[in-house]
Design a protein around this motif. Structure first.
Motif, PDB file in Angstrom:
ATOM      1  N   ASP A 120      52.928  24.632 -33.509  1.00  8.05           N
ATOM      2  CA  ASP A 120      54.377  24.789 -33.368  1.00  8.05           C
ATOM      3  C   ASP A 120      54.833  24.301 -31.997  1.00  8.05           C
ATOM      4  O   ASP A 120      55.824  23.580 -31.883  1.00  8.05           O
ATOM      5  N   ASP A 171      54.816  20.627 -31.827  1.00  3.53           N
ATOM      6  CA  ASP A 171      55.922  20.031 -32.571  1.00  3.53           C
ATOM      7  C   ASP A 171      57.250  20.222 -31.852  1.00  3.53           C
ATOM      8  O   ASP A 171      58.095  19.319 -31.826  1.00  3.53           O
ATOM      9  N   ILE A 172      57.416  21.384 -31.258  1.00  2.00           N
ATOM     10  CA  ILE A 172      58.650  21.645 -30.519  1.00  2.00           C
ATOM     11  C   ILE A 172      58.811  20.627 -29.395  1.00  2.00           C
ATOM     12  O   ILE A 172      59.882  20.044 -29.207  1.00  2.00           O
ATOM     13  N   ARG A 219      57.405  17.727 -29.218  1.00  2.01           N
ATOM     14  CA  ARG A 219      57.615  16.409 -29.803  1.00  2.01           C
ATOM     15  C   ARG A 219      59.099  16.206 -30.079  1.00  2.01           C
ATOM     16  O   ARG A 219      59.690  15.187 -29.708  1.00  2.01           O
ATOM     17  N   ALA A 220      59.704  17.197 -30.714  1.00  9.08           N
ATOM     18  CA  ALA A 220      61.132  17.099 -31.025  1.00  9.08           C
ATOM     19  C   ALA A 220      61.956  16.991 -29.746  1.00  9.08           C
ATOM     20  O   ALA A 220      62.918  16.213 -29.678  1.00  9.08           O
ATOM     21  N   TYR A 226      62.016  13.580 -28.412  1.00 14.68           N
ATOM     22  CA  TYR A 226      62.846  12.679 -29.189  1.00 14.68           C
ATOM     23  C   TYR A 226      64.303  12.796 -28.790  1.00 14.68           C
ATOM     24  O   TYR A 226      65.028  11.808 -28.775  1.00 14.68           O
ATOM     25  N   VAL A 227      64.718  14.002 -28.466  1.00  8.79           N
ATOM     26  CA  VAL A 227      66.149  14.239 -28.306  1.00  8.79           C
ATOM     27  C   VAL A 227      66.591  14.215 -26.839  1.00  8.79           C
ATOM     28  O   VAL A 227      67.526  13.502 -26.482  1.00  8.79           O
ATOM     29  N   ALA A 236      66.741  10.837 -24.704  1.00  5.55           N
ATOM     30  CA  ALA A 236      67.762   9.945 -25.252  1.00  5.55           C
ATOM     31  C   ALA A 236      69.158  10.443 -24.897  1.00  5.55           C
ATOM     32  O   ALA A 236      70.049   9.657 -24.571  1.00  5.55           O
ATOM     33  N   LEU A 268      72.567  18.138 -33.215  1.00  7.05           N
ATOM     34  CA  LEU A 268      71.438  18.117 -32.288  1.00  7.05           C
ATOM     35  C   LEU A 268      71.436  19.384 -31.431  1.00  7.05           C
ATOM     36  O   LEU A 268      70.368  19.917 -31.114  1.00  7.05           O
ATOM     37  N   LEU A 297      69.895  22.065 -33.505  1.00  4.21           N
ATOM     38  CA  LEU A 297      68.438  21.900 -33.535  1.00  4.21           C
ATOM     39  C   LEU A 297      67.825  22.438 -32.258  1.00  4.21           C
ATOM     40  O   LEU A 297      66.842  23.194 -32.293  1.00  4.21           O
ATOM     41  N   GLU A 312      62.647  29.481 -30.496  1.00  5.35           N
ATOM     42  CA  GLU A 312      61.233  29.557 -30.873  1.00  5.35           C
ATOM     43  C   GLU A 312      60.338  29.486 -29.646  1.00  5.35           C
ATOM     44  O   GLU A 312      59.331  30.188 -29.535  1.00  5.35           O
TER      45      GLU A 312
END
Lengths: 213, 213
Positions: free
Chosen positions: A73, A76-77, A79-80, A83-84, A87, A141, A144, A151
């Motif tokens: 988890d 992945d957090i 990673r996300a 991505y955001v 940018a 976003l 998200l 989390e």
DNA sequence: ATGGCACAAATTGTTCAACAACAACACCCG
DNA sequence: CGGGTGTTGTTGTTGAACAATTTGTGCCAT
């Protein structure tokens, strides 16, 4: 000031994020409903919402428990986030209102660092990144990130060394803000990439240390 | 094959996405519960989930209605897509299992184009982008895209010219896939940026034409 | 002891009926 | 014609009940 939303869902949400129920804790419908002074049905509706937000895990016929982020988890957090956030920063304008929020978060972090108030410091750090995402002007976003940040707080709760977790990033936040204002978004975005890699490594390190000894 | 999840939430979700309830339709608890053969309480739990997913809008004391995306929603959806999809494609590996899904989606789109089956074509196009996001191997980004894609379908439902909406992108999908395989992720990502700008313009055009006459 | 097996207890899933709280609507009065 | 007023329908919430499922317990045979 964000107005206080006293819906049952938000009350529960706050209490979970504040660590009142440790990650993994089973939330019994009957006892919790009684404790909160609401009916089981109402509580179940709140559970469904929190479950969609990832704060709580719902297993059919086995009830809900406070989410307990795994290493996967956390990976992945981050990673996300990678991505955001970069940018959003790269494309963000220095005149955007969120920049004020960034500045305030940095200062708030610095004062809580002096006060050695790690809980507040963690909140301030998260507010800083929240402001970065806000640069993108995208409700979806932001939503998200809101869920992801909650989390992540649960993951932090399981690590009992908040200083190592939060303190190193106060100066980095200040530096990142200055890079953004003086050298522009793209330069800041690159810096944020490294920042996030380091942050992930810090959290994962504490995490595996926690599970292995 | 994705196994069929027959929970009430998913049944409702499918029926809404399939257009059984037009966007904006008010969903009365009493009548819908009766129609579905479930109790009001159970239906309300499903409503909370769908509301979190953005498929349904919940206004306190006024009930829920099928989401009816505004121009601002469409703009935000495409903004989020531009943040996620190109980055996923840029970093994606040609050996990733999702590439197979991309290929299948392209072919599926081409056959539905010949058959002039616009509904199926829309599904295939969305599957293509879903596969792109899957390249990132991030459950959270996939979930974001799943919700976003569902909302976008609702927007499509309000536009009664599905051919113009979907047909132009079949050849673009094919081309994008080839660019990705032959020139690599970054080149494909750049192409996808333009693709998404065009797609957004197409949808917004049809949308404003719809609202203004 | 150990591995299943049936039974008992506890919890979740779902329903129903009732009432309170609220919003929308029609109506009447000034 | 505008503004209050009451009526009506809907949602919000509750409590109790029962079905379905999981979990724990004790027993039996091996």
């Amino acid at each position: 000031m964000p107005e206080v939303d006293d819906t049952l869902t938000n009350v529960l949400r706050r209490r979970i994020i504040d660590g009142e129920f440790a990650p993994g804790t089973r939330l019994s419908e009957i006892s919790l409903a009684e404790k909160l002074g609401v009916s089981r049905n109402t509580l179940r509706e709140a559970f469904r919402v929190l479950s969609e937000q990832g704060l709580v895990e719902h297993v059919p016929n086995r009830g809900v428990s406070v989410a307990s982020p795994t290493v996967a988890d956390v990976v992945d957090i981050y990673r996300a986030r990678r991505y955001v956030e970069p940018a959003a920063l790269a494309a963000g304008s220095p005149l955007h209102p969120a920049v004020t929020a960034m500045r305030e978060a940095v200062e708030h972090g610095e004062t809580s660092l002096e006060a050695r108030d790690w809980r507040t410091l963690g909140t301030a750090n998260m507010a800083f990144h929240d402001a970065i995402v806000a640069l993108a002007d995208s409700p979806r976003l932001e939503r998200l990130f809101r869920d992801i940040a909650a989390e992540l707080r649960l993951a932090f709760l399981e690590i009992d060394n908040p200083e190592a977790l939060h303190a190193p990033f106060v100066t980095r936040n200040r530096a990142l803000l200055e890079t953004f204002l003086e050298q522009g978004g793209p330069a800041a975005a690159a810096e944020l990439q490294d920042y996030l890699v380091l942050s992930e490594r810090t959290v994962l390190g504490a995490f595996t240390r926690l599970r292995h000894g």
